[in-house]
Design a protein around this motif. Structure first.
Motif, PDB file in Angstrom:
ATOM      1  N   ALA A 129       0.811  -1.212   0.000  1.00 51.74           N
ATOM      2  CA  ALA A 129       0.000   0.000   0.000  1.00 51.74           C
ATOM      3  C   ALA A 129       0.847   1.264   0.000  1.00 51.74           C
ATOM      4  O   ALA A 129       0.388   2.318  -0.455  1.00 51.74           O
ATOM      5  CB  ALA A 129      -0.935   0.005   1.210  1.00 51.74           C
ATOM      6  N   ALA A 130       2.078   1.181   0.510  1.00 55.68           N
ATOM      7  CA  ALA A 130       2.950   2.357   0.583  1.00 55.68           C
ATOM      8  C   ALA A 130       3.769   2.561  -0.676  1.00 55.68           C
ATOM      9  O   ALA A 130       4.528   3.535  -0.755  1.00 55.68           O
ATOM     10  CB  ALA A 130       3.892   2.235   1.783  1.00 55.68           C
ATOM     11  N   LEU A 131       3.642   1.682  -1.667  1.00 52.00           N
ATOM     12  CA  LEU A 131       4.422   1.849  -2.893  1.00 52.00           C
ATOM     13  C   LEU A 131       3.960   3.096  -3.634  1.00 52.00           C
ATOM     14  O   LEU A 131       2.786   3.207  -3.991  1.00 52.00           O
ATOM     15  CB  LEU A 131       4.259   0.632  -3.797  1.00 52.00           C
ATOM     16  CG  LEU A 131       4.991  -0.644  -3.387  1.00 52.00           C
ATOM     17  CD1 LEU A 131       4.616  -1.785  -4.330  1.00 52.00           C
ATOM     18  CD2 LEU A 131       6.507  -0.434  -3.416  1.00 52.00           C
ATOM     19  N   PRO A 132       4.830   4.052  -3.897  1.00 56.34           N
ATOM     20  CA  PRO A 132       4.440   5.213  -4.706  1.00 56.34           C
ATOM     21  C   PRO A 132       4.117   4.769  -6.131  1.00 56.34           C
ATOM     22  O   PRO A 132       4.892   4.053  -6.764  1.00 56.34           O
ATOM     23  CB  PRO A 132       5.693   6.104  -4.668  1.00 56.34           C
ATOM     24  CG  PRO A 132       6.499   5.612  -3.511  1.00 56.34           C
ATOM     25  CD  PRO A 132       6.217   4.151  -3.398  1.00 56.34           C
ATOM     26  N   LYS A 133       2.970   5.189  -6.630  1.00 58.67           N
ATOM     27  CA  LYS A 133       2.537   4.721  -7.940  1.00 58.67           C
ATOM     28  C   LYS A 133       3.465   5.207  -9.046  1.00 58.67           C
ATOM     29  O   LYS A 133       3.756   4.458  -9.993  1.00 58.67           O
ATOM     30  CB  LYS A 133       1.100   5.187  -8.209  1.00 58.67           C
ATOM     31  CG  LYS A 133       0.082   4.514  -7.306  1.00 58.67           C
ATOM     32  CD  LYS A 133      -1.332   4.973  -7.596  1.00 58.67           C
ATOM     33  CE  LYS A 133      -2.327   4.271  -6.664  1.00 58.67           C
ATOM     34  NZ  LYS A 133      -3.716   4.697  -6.899  1.00 58.67           N
ATOM     35  N   LEU A 187      -2.285   6.918   5.573  1.00 63.19           N
ATOM     36  CA  LEU A 187      -1.349   7.970   5.934  1.00 63.19           C
ATOM     37  C   LEU A 187      -0.193   8.095   4.935  1.00 63.19           C
ATOM     38  O   LEU A 187       0.123   9.208   4.487  1.00 63.19           O
ATOM     39  CB  LEU A 187      -0.831   7.729   7.349  1.00 63.19           C
ATOM     40  CG  LEU A 187       0.138   8.770   7.913  1.00 63.19           C
ATOM     41  CD1 LEU A 187      -0.527  10.134   7.994  1.00 63.19           C
ATOM     42  CD2 LEU A 187       0.634   8.352   9.294  1.00 63.19           C
ATOM     43  N   PRO A 188       0.472   6.998   4.533  1.00 64.11           N
ATOM     44  CA  PRO A 188       1.531   7.149   3.523  1.00 64.11           C
ATOM     45  C   PRO A 188       1.007   7.656   2.185  1.00 64.11           C
ATOM     46  O   PRO A 188       1.721   8.360   1.462  1.00 64.11           O
ATOM     47  CB  PRO A 188       2.107   5.731   3.401  1.00 64.11           C
ATOM     48  CG  PRO A 188       1.746   5.048   4.671  1.00 64.11           C
ATOM     49  CD  PRO A 188       0.410   5.611   5.044  1.00 64.11           C
ATOM     50  N   THR A 189      -0.237   7.301   1.835  1.00 61.84           N
ATOM     51  CA  THR A 189      -0.816   7.813   0.596  1.00 61.84           C
ATOM     52  C   THR A 189      -0.966   9.327   0.652  1.00 61.84           C
ATOM     53  O   THR A 189      -0.749  10.026  -0.351  1.00 61.84           O
ATOM     54  CB  THR A 189      -2.188   7.154   0.353  1.00 61.84           C
ATOM     55  OG1 THR A 189      -2.034   5.733   0.345  1.00 61.84           O
ATOM     56  CG2 THR A 189      -2.780   7.607  -0.961  1.00 61.84           C
ATOM     57  N   GLY A 229       8.348  13.188   0.290  1.00 63.71           N
ATOM     58  CA  GLY A 229       7.706  13.078  -1.007  1.00 63.71           C
ATOM     59  C   GLY A 229       8.442  13.846  -2.084  1.00 63.71           C
ATOM     60  O   GLY A 229       8.582  13.382  -3.219  1.00 63.71           O
ATOM     61  N   ARG A 230       8.948  15.025  -1.722  1.00 61.33           N
ATOM     62  CA  ARG A 230       9.689  15.806  -2.709  1.00 61.33           C
ATOM     63  C   ARG A 230      10.999  15.114  -3.063  1.00 61.33           C
ATOM     64  O   ARG A 230      11.472  15.216  -4.203  1.00 61.33           O
ATOM     65  CB  ARG A 230       9.944  17.206  -2.167  1.00 61.33           C
ATOM     66  CG  ARG A 230      10.621  18.094  -3.199  1.00 61.33           C
ATOM     67  CD  ARG A 230      10.369  19.560  -2.985  1.00 61.33           C
ATOM     68  NE  ARG A 230      10.795  20.306  -4.164  1.00 61.33           N
ATOM     69  CZ  ARG A 230      10.021  20.537  -5.213  1.00 61.33           C
ATOM     70  NH1 ARG A 230       8.777  20.094  -5.221  1.00 61.33           N
ATOM     71  NH2 ARG A 230      10.463  21.200  -6.251  1.00 61.33           N
ATOM     72  N   ALA A 262      11.622   4.680   3.721  1.00 59.95           N
ATOM     73  CA  ALA A 262      11.109   5.416   4.884  1.00 59.95           C
ATOM     74  C   ALA A 262       9.587   5.428   4.890  1.00 59.95           C
ATOM     75  O   ALA A 262       8.955   5.290   5.948  1.00 59.95           O
ATOM     76  CB  ALA A 262      11.652   6.844   4.873  1.00 59.95           C
ATOM     77  N   LEU A 263       8.968   5.572   3.715  1.00 50.94           N
ATOM     78  CA  LEU A 263       7.513   5.527   3.636  1.00 50.94           C
ATOM     79  C   LEU A 263       6.972   4.151   4.000  1.00 50.94           C
ATOM     80  O   LEU A 263       5.919   4.028   4.630  1.00 50.94           O
ATOM     81  CB  LEU A 263       7.055   5.911   2.231  1.00 50.94           C
ATOM     82  CG  LEU A 263       7.097   7.399   1.890  1.00 50.94           C
ATOM     83  CD1 LEU A 263       6.766   7.607   0.423  1.00 50.94           C
ATOM     84  CD2 LEU A 263       6.119   8.167   2.754  1.00 50.94           C
TER      85      LEU A 263
END
Length: 613
Positions: free
Chosen positions: A157-161, A518-520, A543-544, A566-567
């Motif tokens: 779920a924490a994987l950045p798309k 929260l990570p999303t 995120g940046r 970290a996410l």
């Protein structure tokens, strides 16, 4: 007959309220979009002219010509009325930038996005099924004694798309050549972007389902069926139907996010979708195109919301209509030791990361150490400017987590209030869930300017919809339950019902959903910063860091793996916190209710055995 007629009238009034709510929310959203060029403070004629020819210094005569051609002096409401008047005739206006008809562009982009959405939805359902399969199997055989797969769910779920999209495009598209890495030429072009969109979304939906299944298997009807010797697959099928009531509303923001919120994935794979079209039109202030794309998103969200409501009631069957379906109350015995150890390990890792990073300078630039891999001098390596990644991660932790927690808290509270007041929120949730965070960011930036507070406000405007949908679904179940009807028959007042029935049924699942998302929230804030709408450089923010270093993922993978890791740590810690909160909140409710019920002579939490059929 009279009670049935009254119930029918009540349902009819609810439908009318929901329809009026959708109409009012859609009108307000389209009006806000129509005001965008005038809210921005920039000259719309200058923005459109630069989008047409990239002329950075146009003459006053050119600006006057564009202003007269577009009729900008007439004001936003005149343009909105003209645009709405042309829609019944199939005329959505002409693009201010390209001069072409808007409707064919939006129709083509909408078809691409819906096709991509269907592929991503298939992946979402498949991943959700895999995530919850083990819990479903063990629960149907009375062997479910602890949580299953919680850590894996948090990681997926924490994987950045956009990071997953870059990885899939590089590995499966460029290196292995299995699927096209760019363009939209056929079914093969849909595979990689559908995976990038569907895997994290499926983990989110599957995690919610996985958390609800143990409670269903622990209900009296399930224990009765076990005692009577029902087949495990029969019990599992009905337990799945039982839990889908609270999870199905989460599909609405997921479906719309797969269309309007997939801007980064569409850009990476060069897909001409609706989200990308809306973003480009908003940046260029191409008002007719932006309004038509927004209307398409609103219609999509409304239709999807209606379909999900029909599917939900069909799955529940008579149980919901006859008032025999109680809300799920998670048992306190399903928190495994592995989850606790994972929470402790993640907390220690994050604490070590932040402490070590705070001792370093996050703004020091060493041009001789650009993209240096991890070493003794730089434990996590350096970025493209030679800045220490450990320092930037440590200094960005408080800002990243603090803003995300504050935004999540505001969204959760707003969603709870609107979800528990269906007369106010009817239709509003469906319409607002169609609004991508990027578009909300453009609207808020037009007023506040690019800043962290503006990005947070943008996420708050649209981020409450999943919690409102979930709270409304859970509230509907609880109000239809037999034990609440019994309390009403014994004269329980609104305060008693709220404290001892509604909040205990609604609050724990919504809080678990909030922590899981929260990570999303961190990633959505990051995407706004990447587009220049949020946190500005050189601020150290997780995120940046992902956005800045994403172009170097192939050359220097540690630059994106470190913030992504970290996410993941934050996600696992948040999910472990949901288990702890569920245990504490639910463990005391049956005891407190049973004592109060004994004083009233009512068995507060008893349900008829086998009532769910």
């Amino acid at each position: 007959m009279s009670s049935g007629t009254a119930a029918g009238r009540s349902r009819s009034r609810s439908r009318w309220r929901a329809g009026l709510g959708r109409l009012a929310a859609g009108t307000a959203l389209l009006t806000a979009v129509a005001l965008l060029p005038w809210l921005s403070g920039n000259d719309p004629a200058l923005t459109v002219l630069r989008a047409r020819s990239a002329d950075q210094d146009p003459s006053p005569e050119q600006l006057a010509s564009v202003r007269e051609q577009l009729g900008l002096d007439e004001g936003p409401f005149t343009h909105l009325v003209h645009w709405l008047g042309g829609l019944p005739q199939g005329d959505a206006g002409t693009s201010w930038v390209s001069g072409e008809a808007v409707l064919p562009q939006v129709t083509s982009a909408f078809a691409v996005s819906v096709t991509l959405m269907l592929g991503a939805l298939v992946v979402t359902v498949a991943v959700a099924a895999l995530v919850s399969a083990r819990t479903l199997y063990l629960g149907s055989r009375r062997r479910l004694h602890r949580a299953t797969g919680a850590v894996g769910v948090a990681v997926l779920a924490a994987l950045p798309k956009f990071l997953l999209a870059s990885l899939l495009a590089t590995v499966c598209g460029v290196w292995l050549g299995w699927f096209p890495s760019s363009g939209w030429e056929g079914p093969a072009s849909m595979v990689l972007p559908a995976l990038a969109l569907g895997v994290p979304s499926g983990a989110m939906i599957g995690g919610l389902l996985d958390q609800s299944l143990p409670a269903a298997f622990n209900e009296p009807w399930a224990r009765t069926w076990y005692a009577y010797g029902f087949a495990p697959h029969h019990v599992a099928r009905h337990a799945l139907r039982r839990t889908m009531a609270g999870v199905l509303p989460q599909l609405l923001p997921t479906v719309v996010a797969l269309v309007g919120g997939a801007v980064a994935v569409e850009k990476i794979f060069n897909i001409p979708g609706l989200g990308r079209l809306a973003l480009d039109a908003a940046i260029a202030q191409d008002l007719p195109t932006l309004q038509t794309a927004t209307l398409a998103l609103i219609l999509l969200g409304t239709v999807a919301g209606l379909l999900i409501q029909v599917l939900r009631r069909a799955l529940l069957g008579p149980a919901l209509r006859d008032g025999a379906l109680p809300a799920l109350h998670a048992p306190a015995a399903f928190r495994g030791r592995s989850t606790r150890w994972a929470a402790v390990a993640c907390a220690l890792a994050l604490l070590t990361l932040v402490t070590a990073g705070l001792l370093r300078d996050p703004l020091h630039v060493d041009t001789a150490a650009r993209l240096v891999p991890p070493s003794a001098a730089h434990p996590l390596g350096t970025d493209a400017l030679g800045r220490d990644l450990l320092a930037r991660l440590g200094h960005g932790a408080l800002r990243t987590i603090g803003v995300a927690v504050a935004v999540t808290a505001v969204c959760t509270l707003t969603g709870l209030l609107l979800g528990m007041a269906p007369q106010v929120g009817a239709g509003l949730t469906e319409v607002m869930s169609t609004m991508p965070a990027v578009l909300a960011g453009l609207l808020t930036t037009a007023v506040t300017g690019p800043s962290a507070s503006g990005a947070a406000l943008a996420v708050c405007l649209v981020g409450w919809t999943p919690y409102a949908a979930q709270a409304a679904a859970l509230l509907e179940q609880e109000r239809a339950s037999g034990h609440m009807l019994a309390s009403l028959s014994f004269g329980a007042g609104p305060g008693h019902l709220l404290r001892h029935h509604l909040l205990p049924a609604v609050l724990p699942p919504v809080l678990r959903n909030a922590l899981l998302r929260l990570p999303t929230t961190v990633l959505v804030l990051a995407s706004l910063g990447f587009l220049g709408l949020g946190e500005q450089p050189p601020t150290a923010e997780w995120g940046r860091l992902l956005s800045e270093n994403q172009p170097y993922a192939e050359l220097a993978p540690w630059t994106v793996l470190c913030p992504a890791g970290a996410l993941v740590l934050l996600s696992v810690l948040a999910l472990s916190g949901t288990d702890a909160a569920a245990v504490r909140s639910r463990a005391s409710v049956p005891v407190r209710m049973s004592r109060r019920s004994r004083r009233r002579g009512v068995q507060g939490h008893a349900r008829p055995a086998g009532s769910y059929k």
